[in-house]
Write an enzyme that holds these catalytic residues in place. Structure first.
Site, PDB file in Angstrom:
ATOM      1  N   ARG A 104       0.854  -1.194   0.000  1.00 56.21           N
ATOM      2  CA  ARG A 104       0.000   0.000   0.000  1.00 56.21           C
ATOM      3  C   ARG A 104       0.879   1.229   0.000  1.00 56.21           C
ATOM      4  O   ARG A 104       1.781   1.361   0.817  1.00 56.21           O
ATOM      5  CB  ARG A 104      -0.854   0.052   1.272  1.00 56.21           C
ATOM      6  CG  ARG A 104      -1.917  -0.952   1.363  1.00 56.21           C
ATOM      7  CD  ARG A 104      -3.022  -0.558   2.315  1.00 56.21           C
ATOM      8  NE  ARG A 104      -2.611   0.005   3.590  1.00 56.21           N
ATOM      9  CZ  ARG A 104      -3.465   0.443   4.489  1.00 56.21           C
ATOM     10  NH1 ARG A 104      -4.760   0.420   4.254  1.00 56.21           N
ATOM     11  NH2 ARG A 104      -3.051   0.925   5.636  1.00 56.21           N
ATOM     12  N   THR A 108      -1.353   7.501  -0.463  1.00 55.20           N
ATOM     13  CA  THR A 108      -2.660   7.338  -1.136  1.00 55.20           C
ATOM     14  C   THR A 108      -3.412   6.105  -0.634  1.00 55.20           C
ATOM     15  O   THR A 108      -4.613   5.987  -0.853  1.00 55.20           O
ATOM     16  CB  THR A 108      -2.471   7.170  -2.653  1.00 55.20           C
ATOM     17  OG1 THR A 108      -1.778   5.923  -2.886  1.00 55.20           O
ATOM     18  CG2 THR A 108      -1.680   8.317  -3.251  1.00 55.20           C
ATOM     19  N   ASP A 200      -0.102  -3.193  12.353  1.00 60.80           N
ATOM     20  CA  ASP A 200       0.414  -3.597  11.037  1.00 60.80           C
ATOM     21  C   ASP A 200       0.735  -5.089  11.064  1.00 60.80           C
ATOM     22  O   ASP A 200       1.689  -5.517  11.728  1.00 60.80           O
ATOM     23  CB  ASP A 200       1.669  -2.780  10.705  1.00 60.80           C
ATOM     24  CG  ASP A 200       2.124  -3.030   9.275  1.00 60.80           C
ATOM     25  OD1 ASP A 200       2.371  -4.206   8.927  1.00 60.80           O
ATOM     26  OD2 ASP A 200       2.218  -2.072   8.505  1.00 60.80           O
ATOM     27  N   ASP A 203       4.346  -6.180   9.907  1.00 60.93           N
ATOM     28  CA  ASP A 203       5.370  -5.851  10.903  1.00 60.93           C
ATOM     29  C   ASP A 203       5.298  -6.780  12.108  1.00 60.93           C
ATOM     30  O   ASP A 203       6.323  -7.195  12.653  1.00 60.93           O
ATOM     31  CB  ASP A 203       5.225  -4.393  11.366  1.00 60.93           C
ATOM     32  CG  ASP A 203       5.767  -3.414  10.333  1.00 60.93           C
ATOM     33  OD1 ASP A 203       6.500  -3.850   9.425  1.00 60.93           O
ATOM     34  OD2 ASP A 203       5.456  -2.212  10.439  1.00 60.93           O
TER      35      ASP A 203
HETATM   36  C1  PRP Z   1      -1.299  -4.815   4.472  1.00 63.91           C
HETATM   37  C2  PRP Z   1      -2.117  -6.079   4.576  1.00 63.91           C
HETATM   38  C3  PRP Z   1      -2.908  -6.057   3.294  1.00 63.91           C
HETATM   39  C4  PRP Z   1      -3.143  -4.583   3.083  1.00 63.91           C
HETATM   40  C5  PRP Z   1      -4.551  -4.265   3.479  1.00 63.91           C
HETATM   41  O1  PRP Z   1      -0.221  -4.998   3.654  1.00 63.91           O
HETATM   42  O2  PRP Z   1      -1.354  -7.241   4.730  1.00 63.91           O
HETATM   43  O3  PRP Z   1      -2.220  -6.607   2.191  1.00 63.91           O
HETATM   44  O4  PRP Z   1      -2.228  -3.884   3.937  1.00 63.91           O
HETATM   45  O5  PRP Z   1      -4.847  -2.934   3.218  1.00 63.91           O
HETATM   46  P1  PRP Z   1      -5.879  -2.470   2.108  1.00 63.91           P
HETATM   47  O6  PRP Z   1      -7.103  -3.329   2.269  1.00 63.91           O
HETATM   48  O7  PRP Z   1      -6.124  -1.032   2.446  1.00 63.91           O
HETATM   49  O8  PRP Z   1      -5.248  -2.628   0.761  1.00 63.91           O
HETATM   50  P2  PRP Z   1       0.880  -3.822   3.380  1.00 63.91           P
HETATM   51  O9  PRP Z   1       0.510  -3.047   2.167  1.00 63.91           O
HETATM   52  O10 PRP Z   1       1.113  -3.078   4.643  1.00 63.91           O
HETATM   53  O11 PRP Z   1       2.157  -4.637   2.950  1.00 63.91           O
HETATM   54  P3  PRP Z   1       3.049  -5.699   3.758  1.00 63.91           P
HETATM   55  O12 PRP Z   1       2.194  -6.937   3.947  1.00 63.91           O
HETATM   56  O13 PRP Z   1       4.176  -5.926   2.831  1.00 63.91           O
HETATM   57  O14 PRP Z   1       3.444  -5.104   5.080  1.00 63.91           O
HETATM   58  N1  URA Z   2      -2.758  -3.244   6.996  1.00 63.99           N
HETATM   59  C1  URA Z   2      -2.477  -3.701   8.233  1.00 63.99           C
HETATM   60  O1  URA Z   2      -1.534  -4.495   8.413  1.00 63.99           O
HETATM   61  N2  URA Z   2      -3.231  -3.263   9.259  1.00 63.99           N
HETATM   62  C2  URA Z   2      -4.262  -2.414   9.093  1.00 63.99           C
HETATM   63  O2  URA Z   2      -4.935  -2.064  10.081  1.00 63.99           O
HETATM   64  C3  URA Z   2      -4.532  -1.948   7.801  1.00 63.99           C
HETATM   65  C4  URA Z   2      -3.780  -2.387   6.761  1.00 63.99           C
END
Ligand code: PRP
Ligand code: URA
Length: 209
Positions: A104, A108, A200, A203
């Protein structure tokens, strides 16, 4: 909402509550994500196709059901979806695994794809897409777009926590997809994090910040 299954099993709810706790450390968090994926996967895969095969028991020969068709495809959305994969392969060890890389944009909140590799022939498989979090729904919606572009047809999506905003976006864009949600939370905050959520997920699974 049609095609949305929200889990109500007390074991799933209990483990999700433990996940939410900010004092739950990386090791325990990973184990819980895997256990929840197994419990939810059991429900999500209840309509896998079966066919009767001949088996010889110590008593007699009988026709008895076994999983049929091309092997299940599990598709985690990177990174956090990786934490759910082993929970499903505990149930279906022969499953094939694809990967979709999306992150993400921090400003944005829109998803960007950086990787996509799916098992062939994807169009003949039941596909279980996994990601612990459904927030705005951008990542899941785009992941399902990619899978359909690659020919995927019978698709299920499983997340541990969803926001109402994301669930609405996903089901509007992909009304044909069966969605499995561990818990439906209250709302998104101004940073598009789920409230109360668990923070998160990536993380917390990987111990990064
Ligand atoms: C997180 C999560 C989803 C996304 C959800 O991933 O694991 O993939 O956010 O958010 P959305 O519904 O608003 O798209 P992130 O983009 O943080 O990436 P990561 O798993 O690499 O930390
Ligand atoms: N991605 C996450 O990991 N946590 C949230 O709350 C939203 C998006």
């Amino acid at each position: 909402m049609e095609n949305v299954n929200i889990m109500d099993h007390p074991l799933i709810q209990h483990k999700i509550s433990m996940l939410r706790d900010k004092n739950t450390g990386t090791n325990e968090f990973r184990t819980l994500v895997e256990e929840i994926a197994t419990l939810m996967g059991f429900e999500a895969l209840r309509d896998l196709p079966v066919e009767d095969v001949e088996i010889e028991t110590p008593i007699e020969t009988c026709m008895t059901p076994m999983i049929a068709g091309k092997k299940l495809a599990i598709v985690p959305i990177l990174r956090a979806g990786l934490g759910m994969v082993e929970g499903i392969t505990n149930l279906v060890p022969s499953a094939k695994i694809g990967h979709i890389g999306l992150y993400r944009d921090p400003v944005t909140h829109e998803p960007h794809e950086y990787y996509c590799k799916l098992p062939d022939p994807i169009e003949q498989r039941t596909i279980l897409v996994v990601d612990p979090m459904l927030a705005t729904g951008g990542s899941a919606t785009e992941a399902l777009d990619f899978i359909k572009e690659h020919g995927g047809k019978k698709i299920k999506f499983m997340c541990i926590i969803a926001a109402p905003e994301g669930l609405e976006r996903l089901t509007k864009a992909h009304p044909d997809v069966q969605v499995y949600v561990g818990h439906l939370d209250r709302e998104l905050n101004e940073d598009a994090y789920i409230c109360p959520g668990l923070g998160d997920a990536g993380d917390r699974i990987f111990g990064t910040k």
